[in-house]
Design a protein around this motif. Structure first.
Motif, PDB file in Angstrom:
ATOM      1  N   LEU A  74       0.831  -1.201   0.000  1.00  0.00           N
ATOM      2  CA  LEU A  74       0.000   0.000   0.000  1.00  0.00           C
ATOM      3  C   LEU A  74       0.873   1.262   0.000  1.00  0.00           C
ATOM      4  O   LEU A  74       0.591   2.221  -0.722  1.00  0.00           O
ATOM      5  N   VAL A  75       1.923   1.244   0.817  1.00  0.00           N
ATOM      6  CA  VAL A  75       2.827   2.401   0.880  1.00  0.00           C
ATOM      7  C   VAL A  75       3.491   2.618  -0.475  1.00  0.00           C
ATOM      8  O   VAL A  75       3.556   3.744  -0.980  1.00  0.00           O
ATOM      9  N   TYR A  76       3.943   1.532  -1.088  1.00  0.00           N
ATOM     10  CA  TYR A  76       4.589   1.615  -2.398  1.00  0.00           C
ATOM     11  C   TYR A  76       3.615   2.179  -3.434  1.00  0.00           C
ATOM     12  O   TYR A  76       3.963   3.082  -4.205  1.00  0.00           O
ATOM     13  N   GLU A  77       2.387   1.671  -3.432  1.00  0.00           N
ATOM     14  CA  GLU A  77       1.369   2.165  -4.366  1.00  0.00           C
ATOM     15  C   GLU A  77       1.080   3.642  -4.125  1.00  0.00           C
ATOM     16  O   GLU A  77       0.911   4.410  -5.065  1.00  0.00           O
ATOM     17  N   ALA A  78       1.005   4.013  -2.857  1.00  0.00           N
ATOM     18  CA  ALA A  78       0.729   5.419  -2.516  1.00  0.00           C
ATOM     19  C   ALA A  78       1.848   6.333  -2.995  1.00  0.00           C
ATOM     20  O   ALA A  78       1.593   7.439  -3.473  1.00  0.00           O
ATOM     21  N   MET A  79       3.086   5.847  -2.881  1.00  0.00           N
ATOM     22  CA  MET A  79       4.218   6.660  -3.334  1.00  0.00           C
ATOM     23  C   MET A  79       4.153   6.900  -4.845  1.00  0.00           C
ATOM     24  O   MET A  79       4.546   7.950  -5.329  1.00  0.00           O
ATOM     25  N   LYS A  80       3.642   5.929  -5.579  1.00  0.00           N
ATOM     26  CA  LYS A  80       3.546   6.055  -7.035  1.00  0.00           C
ATOM     27  C   LYS A  80       2.266   6.784  -7.469  1.00  0.00           C
ATOM     28  O   LYS A  80       2.169   7.216  -8.607  1.00  0.00           O
ATOM     29  N   SER A  81       1.294   6.895  -6.569  1.00  0.00           N
ATOM     30  CA  SER A  81      -0.013   7.426  -6.946  1.00  0.00           C
ATOM     31  C   SER A  81       0.042   8.910  -7.326  1.00  0.00           C
ATOM     32  O   SER A  81       0.694   9.709  -6.653  1.00  0.00           O
ATOM     33  N   PRO A  82      -0.665   9.281  -8.385  1.00  0.00           N
ATOM     34  CA  PRO A  82      -0.730  10.705  -8.743  1.00  0.00           C
ATOM     35  C   PRO A  82      -1.451  11.516  -7.663  1.00  0.00           C
ATOM     36  O   PRO A  82      -1.237  12.710  -7.540  1.00  0.00           O
ATOM     37  N   TYR A  83      -2.298  10.844  -6.873  1.00  0.00           N
ATOM     38  CA  TYR A  83      -3.026  11.561  -5.817  1.00  0.00           C
ATOM     39  C   TYR A  83      -2.076  12.041  -4.717  1.00  0.00           C
ATOM     40  O   TYR A  83      -2.287  13.101  -4.143  1.00  0.00           O
ATOM     41  N   THR A  84      -1.022  11.276  -4.446  1.00  0.00           N
ATOM     42  CA  THR A  84      -0.052  11.701  -3.431  1.00  0.00           C
ATOM     43  C   THR A  84       0.598  13.008  -3.876  1.00  0.00           C
ATOM     44  O   THR A  84       0.729  13.948  -3.094  1.00  0.00           O
TER      45      THR A  84
END
Length: 169
Positions: A74-84
């Protein structure tokens, strides 16, 4: 009194303390040289999270490992997310927040899927407008748990958007 103290006070009270959620102690009150009365002090034990019994349980250990792995994902996905990136651009996330795995995994799990839903309805522009609105309305207290704050905000906003879209059809 010694026999009474041993048989009637100490043994039962140690069993009560050992087998219940209470700590029981007593004090002897004297009048002169003799014991006049006994005062009992009963307190509730502070319940510490005792998970020691679980540490030998393979199911618990597997679940814990899976939970840690899914949090990493989840953290990895969040780091890649455009929303972050958008949250940072709108000053809703700080660089310090990026080091907090609980915040990032919370956003990825609970907030970003709702942003996807908003994006489906209004496009990325709609998400940006929502974040601008949130930033302008945000209080300092909401910074403490940003993931929870953003989740609540989008949960309140999505039904309004859906209702507007139904009304326009």
């Amino acid at each position: 009194f010694d026999h009474f103290e041993k048989r009637v006070l100490n043994e039962p009270l140690s069993e009560i303390t050992k087998h219940t959620t209470f700590n029981v102690i007593y004090e002897k009150l004297k009048k002169g040289r003799s014991i006049d009365s006994i005062v009992f002090h009963i307190t509730k034990k502070t319940a510490a999270d005792d998970i020691s019994y679980k540490l030998d349980d393979p199911t618990y250990i597997d679940g814990k490992i899976r939970q840690e792995e899914s949090e990493k994902d989840l953290v990895y996905e969040a780091m890649k997310s455009p929303y972050t990136k958008l949250l940072m651009e709108h000053f809703l996330l700080s660089y310090i927040d990026l080091t907090d795995t609980a915040i990032l995994s919370g956003l990825q799990k609970n907030v970003y899927p709702l942003y996807d839903e908003l994006k489906e309805l209004r496009g990325l522009k709609g998400v940006k407008e929502h974040l601008t609105y949130i930033r302008d309305k945000q209080d300092d207290y909401s910074k403490k748990n940003i993931a929870k704050y953003l989740k609540k905000s989008i949960e309140q906003y999505l039904p309004i958007v859906k209702r507007q879209d139904i009304d326009h059809e």
